[in-house]
Design a protein around this motif. Structure first.
Motif, mmCIF file in Angstrom:
data_model
loop_
_atom_site.group_PDB
_atom_site.id
_atom_site.type_symbol
_atom_site.label_atom_id
_atom_site.label_comp_id
_atom_site.label_asym_id
_atom_site.label_seq_id
_atom_site.Cartn_x
_atom_site.Cartn_y
_atom_site.Cartn_z
ATOM 1 N N ASN A 209 0.834 -1.357 -0.129
ATOM 2 C CA ASN A 209 -0.143 -0.057 0.128
ATOM 3 C C ASN A 209 0.911 1.417 0.052
ATOM 4 O O ASN A 209 0.410 2.196 -0.833
ATOM 5 C CB ASN A 209 -0.956 0.025 1.344
ATOM 6 C CG ASN A 209 -1.953 -1.050 1.230
ATOM 7 O OD1 ASN A 209 -2.254 -1.800 0.201
ATOM 8 N ND2 ASN A 209 -2.734 -1.410 2.122
ATOM 9 N N ALA A 210 2.048 1.117 0.906
ATOM 10 C CA ALA A 210 2.841 2.427 0.687
ATOM 11 C C ALA A 210 3.443 2.730 -0.444
ATOM 12 O O ALA A 210 3.606 3.813 -0.856
ATOM 13 C CB ALA A 210 3.784 2.095 1.916
ATOM 14 N N LEU A 213 0.824 4.074 -3.090
ATOM 15 C CA LEU A 213 0.591 5.449 -2.729
ATOM 16 C C LEU A 213 1.645 6.440 -3.086
ATOM 17 O O LEU A 213 1.491 7.475 -3.779
ATOM 18 C CB LEU A 213 0.288 5.679 -1.292
ATOM 19 C CG LEU A 213 -1.388 5.160 -1.012
ATOM 20 C CD1 LEU A 213 -1.340 5.101 0.638
ATOM 21 C CD2 LEU A 213 -2.320 5.721 -1.669
ATOM 22 N N VAL A 272 -5.760 9.997 -4.770
ATOM 23 C CA VAL A 272 -4.919 9.434 -3.632
ATOM 24 C C VAL A 272 -5.764 9.030 -2.680
ATOM 25 O O VAL A 272 -5.636 7.904 -1.893
ATOM 26 C CB VAL A 272 -3.590 10.365 -3.405
ATOM 27 C CG1 VAL A 272 -3.147 9.614 -2.207
ATOM 28 C CG2 VAL A 272 -2.485 10.326 -4.734
ATOM 29 N N PHE A 273 -6.542 9.999 -2.146
ATOM 30 C CA PHE A 273 -7.304 9.889 -0.688
ATOM 31 C C PHE A 273 -8.390 8.663 -0.740
ATOM 32 O O PHE A 273 -8.514 7.819 0.100
ATOM 33 C CB PHE A 273 -8.064 11.164 -0.183
ATOM 34 C CG PHE A 273 -7.016 11.879 0.308
ATOM 35 C CD1 PHE A 273 -6.378 11.630 1.589
ATOM 36 C CD2 PHE A 273 -6.560 13.259 -0.044
ATOM 37 C CE1 PHE A 273 -5.467 12.717 2.298
ATOM 38 C CE2 PHE A 273 -5.729 14.025 0.649
ATOM 39 C CZ PHE A 273 -5.335 13.991 1.609
ATOM 40 N N PHE A 276 -6.216 5.589 -0.837
ATOM 41 C CA PHE A 276 -5.580 5.213 0.484
ATOM 42 C C PHE A 276 -6.620 4.822 1.358
ATOM 43 O O PHE A 276 -6.385 3.824 2.037
ATOM 44 C CB PHE A 276 -5.343 6.533 1.016
ATOM 45 C CG PHE A 276 -4.666 6.520 2.594
ATOM 46 C CD1 PHE A 276 -3.477 6.165 2.903
ATOM 47 C CD2 PHE A 276 -5.673 7.126 3.391
ATOM 48 C CE1 PHE A 276 -3.117 6.175 4.393
ATOM 49 C CE2 PHE A 276 -5.291 6.880 4.973
ATOM 50 C CZ PHE A 276 -3.954 6.467 5.027
ATOM 51 N N LYS A 277 -8.116 5.067 1.387
ATOM 52 C CA LYS A 277 -9.196 4.810 2.220
ATOM 53 C C LYS A 277 -9.383 3.099 1.997
ATOM 54 O O LYS A 277 -9.500 2.279 2.745
ATOM 55 C CB LYS A 277 -10.252 5.323 2.074
ATOM 56 C CG LYS A 277 -10.087 6.730 2.881
ATOM 57 C CD LYS A 277 -11.625 7.315 3.082
ATOM 58 C CE LYS A 277 -11.598 8.529 4.118
ATOM 59 N NZ LYS A 277 -12.851 9.074 4.224
ATOM 60 N N ASN A 280 -6.617 0.729 2.951
ATOM 61 C CA ASN A 280 -6.232 0.473 4.419
ATOM 62 C C ASN A 280 -7.591 -0.243 4.663
ATOM 63 O O ASN A 280 -7.153 -0.965 5.805
ATOM 64 C CB ASN A 280 -6.463 1.828 5.016
ATOM 65 C CG ASN A 280 -5.059 2.499 5.090
ATOM 66 O OD1 ASN A 280 -4.091 1.932 4.581
ATOM 67 N ND2 ASN A 280 -5.399 3.974 5.585
ATOM 68 N N GLU A 283 -5.787 -3.999 4.605
ATOM 69 C CA GLU A 283 -4.876 -4.290 5.282
ATOM 70 C C GLU A 283 -5.024 -5.670 6.116
ATOM 71 O O GLU A 283 -6.062 -5.756 6.704
ATOM 72 C CB GLU A 283 -4.241 -3.111 6.106
ATOM 73 C CG GLU A 283 -3.467 -2.270 5.212
ATOM 74 C CD GLU A 283 -2.610 -1.234 6.046
ATOM 75 O OE1 GLU A 283 -2.649 -1.461 7.105
ATOM 76 O OE2 GLU A 283 -2.133 -0.275 5.310
#
Length: 286
Positions: A209-210, A213, A272-273, A276-277, A280, A283
């Protein structure tokens, strides 16, 4: 107790000042000046005219399309190759320390230097790449002069330069996975592929994920490598939003280029946001 609390907050003052001076204040002023026609000495409020003119830019749609292609292609390849390299470089290879440094080395080189070097290497007649291909009977293309290949060529160079960071992040994520999972998997008779698929891949999701992004943000904001290698050409075939903004700044349209930067900032946030959601939520906790 209150004195200790106040004292602890005072320790944050230097960091807060740096944040306000070098991030918050420039960001607010960028939004303000995007609504003005400004020079280094004066400004004039013109409302949304800069934004209207920016969206009327003839090459804007090409810039948007190229930016999305560049960002998603480079992000995907960095995740793919970074994951492969990380698996190899966390194995029992004897030369893995040397190979780790080799993979990470391009990250340390200046982006402009990389762009200039690859512009020479990709020269259609004198470049090392096409010269090498000609030795085996292959006629190499004009990597940066062909409108159909220029953007892809820059994207591949960006992957070469940035895959080292992705690999390091993946290695850190894989090394944090408890060895007990692999030992239990071996006792159950599992093979290496199943260990990767059912243990390494799910438990490396925070690292994945990192990388996704970071690579997406970097790809959407890329300017220096494209400018060093193609200048947005040939024509507008490799123009990105950032290079279009720079051309407006070069022409003296400071308010217009500032509005373009604001639009790029909003575009990156809108892409991106949500990702990102979404990431996450997927995960896996150790």
């Amino acid at each position: 107790m209150r004195v200790n609390k106040i004292y602890s907050y005072t320790l944050l003052i230097p960091a807060a000042l740096i944040y306000v001076l070098f991030f918050l204040y420039p960001t607010v002023m960028s939004f303000f000046f995007s609504f003005t026609r400004w020079t280094l000495t004066n400004w004039e409020w013109i409302g949304f005219d800069n934004f209207k003119m920016f969206f009327e830019e003839s090459s804007l749609m090409i810039g948007f399309k190229n930016t999305f292609i560049f960002a998603f292609v480079t992000a995907g390849l960095k995740v793919f190759f970074g994951l492969i390299f990380a698996v190899l470089l966390t194995s029992k290879m004897k030369t893995k320390r040397f190979l780790r440094s080799m993979v990470f080395f391009p990250t340390l080189v200046s982006t402009i230097a990389v762009g200039i070097a690859f512009s020479v290497l990709m020269h259609p007649s004198k470049g090392l790449i096409n010269t090498t291909l000609s030795l085996v009977g292959v006629h190499g293309p004009d990597w940066l002069g062909n409108p159909d290949l220029a953007l892809l060529s820059v994207a591949l160079v960006d992957v070469w330069k940035g895959v080292g960071i992705a690999t390091v992040i993946f290695i850190a994520g894989m090394m944090s996975i408890p060895k007990d999972y692999y030992e239990a998997h071996q006792i159950d008779g599992g093979n290496n592929f199943n260990a990767f698929w059912y243990i390494t891949l799910p438990l490396s999701r925070p690292a994945i994920n990192a990388v996704i992004l970071l690579a997406l943000i970097g790809g959407l904001r890329t300017f220096d490598l494209v400018w060093a290698m193609t200048g947005g050409g040939p024509g507008f075939s490799s123009d990105l939003i950032a290079s279009i903004i720079y051309k407006q700044y070069q022409a003296g349209f400071y308010g217009l280029s500032t509005a373009g930067n604001v639009i790029l900032f909003i575009l990156v946030a809108l892409i991106v946001f949500p990702i990102f959601k979404f990431l996450n939520r997927k995960e896996v906790d150790l």
